[in-house]
Scaffold this motif. Structure first.
Motif, PDB file in Angstrom:
ATOM      1  N   ARG A 132      37.987  44.772  16.313  1.00  0.00           N
ATOM      2  CA  ARG A 132      38.110  44.738  14.855  1.00  0.00           C
ATOM      3  C   ARG A 132      37.489  43.476  14.274  1.00  0.00           C
ATOM      4  N   ASP A 133      37.230  43.525  12.985  1.00  0.00           N
ATOM      5  CA  ASP A 133      36.683  42.365  12.282  1.00  0.00           C
ATOM      6  C   ASP A 133      37.636  41.172  12.408  1.00  0.00           C
ATOM      7  N   THR A 135      38.643  39.008  14.696  1.00  0.00           N
ATOM      8  CA  THR A 135      39.649  39.047  15.759  1.00  0.00           C
ATOM      9  C   THR A 135      39.672  37.779  16.595  1.00  0.00           C
ATOM     10  N   VAL A 164      33.154  39.894  14.378  1.00  0.00           N
ATOM     11  CA  VAL A 164      34.433  39.796  15.082  1.00  0.00           C
ATOM     12  C   VAL A 164      35.013  38.388  15.080  1.00  0.00           C
TER      13      VAL A 164
END
Length: 225
Positions: A132-133, A135, A164
């Motif tokens: 996910r973005d 992270t 990320v």
């Protein structure tokens, strides 16, 4: 010599993209089965003590750059046999290793099984889509970028690294290519960083005594949250 042969075995035809990733996965499957240490660092000549010394020096350099800490989350891109998973696990909150080679991934899982904050994911090697973005605080690529460059997917990974990384996070690439021209590598990294929104903090320095690897450190602006 057997490991060197496995590394240097050329594909039957020029490859790029998915074919190149599959080729290198097969190469590292063969090399990893013959000598785990030499398969990720030929200079170690298969000697664990030498590889451990270089690993420790790299970890010390990462710490000196302010990239480690008890709250930091790390993505080890192309984790190989898991040497940085084990070395960094006591110094970070979480470290996730990705690997295209089934043999390498299996070895990395076995070596890191005693660390609850370590995970190993076998991926397709094309992007960072599983994550996910925002992270991670650090994306680490030790001798991984040269293979991504050869496969034509390095730019995609730099763009994905920006996605990320949390604000204030960093991408560290130790060796960019095996082209033998550090000026070309520095120019390529600077151009990619500019297009990807990352700032270059270290561009091809050689900070290690036991290894001639070139260090590239790219930073995503912002503050850790």
């Amino acid at each position: 010599a057997a490991v060197l042969d496995a590394h240097e075995a050329p594909p039957s035809a020029p490859v790029s993209g998915d074919d190149a990733v599959a080729h290198w996965a097969a190469v590292f499957d063969r090399a990893g089965a013959r000598s785990p240490e030499a398969s990720v660092a030929l200079y170690s000549l298969g000697r664990p003590a030498l590889l451990d010394a270089v690993t420790d020096e790299i970890v010390a350099w990462l710490a000196a750059q302010g990239l480690l800490g008890a709250e930091r989350r790390v993505l080890d891109l192309g984790c190989g046999i898991g040497r940085f998973l084990v070395a960094l696990a006591p110094r970070v909150a979480l470290i996730v290793g990705t690997e295209v080679s089934a043999v390498m991934a299996r070895t990395a899982r076995a070596r890191s099984r005693d660390h609850r904050n370590v995970a190993v994911l076998r991926t397709g090697g094309r992007d960072l889509a599983p994550f996910r973005d925002e992270t991670f605080d650090l994306v680490l690529a030790v001798d991984t970028m040269p293979y991504l460059v050869a496969a034509g997917v390095a730019e995609r990974h730099v763009v994905e690294a920006f996605r990320v990384l949390r604000p204030g996070g960093s991408l560290v690439a130790l060796n960019w290519s095996y082209g033998g021209d550090i000026a070309t590598d520095r120019a390529a990294v600077a151009s990619l960083a500019e297009r990807s929104g990352l700032a270059v903090r270290v561009n091809g320095s050689h900070p290690f005594r036991g290894w001639d690897g070139a260090a590239f450190l790219l930073h995503r602006a912002g503050a850790f949250v």
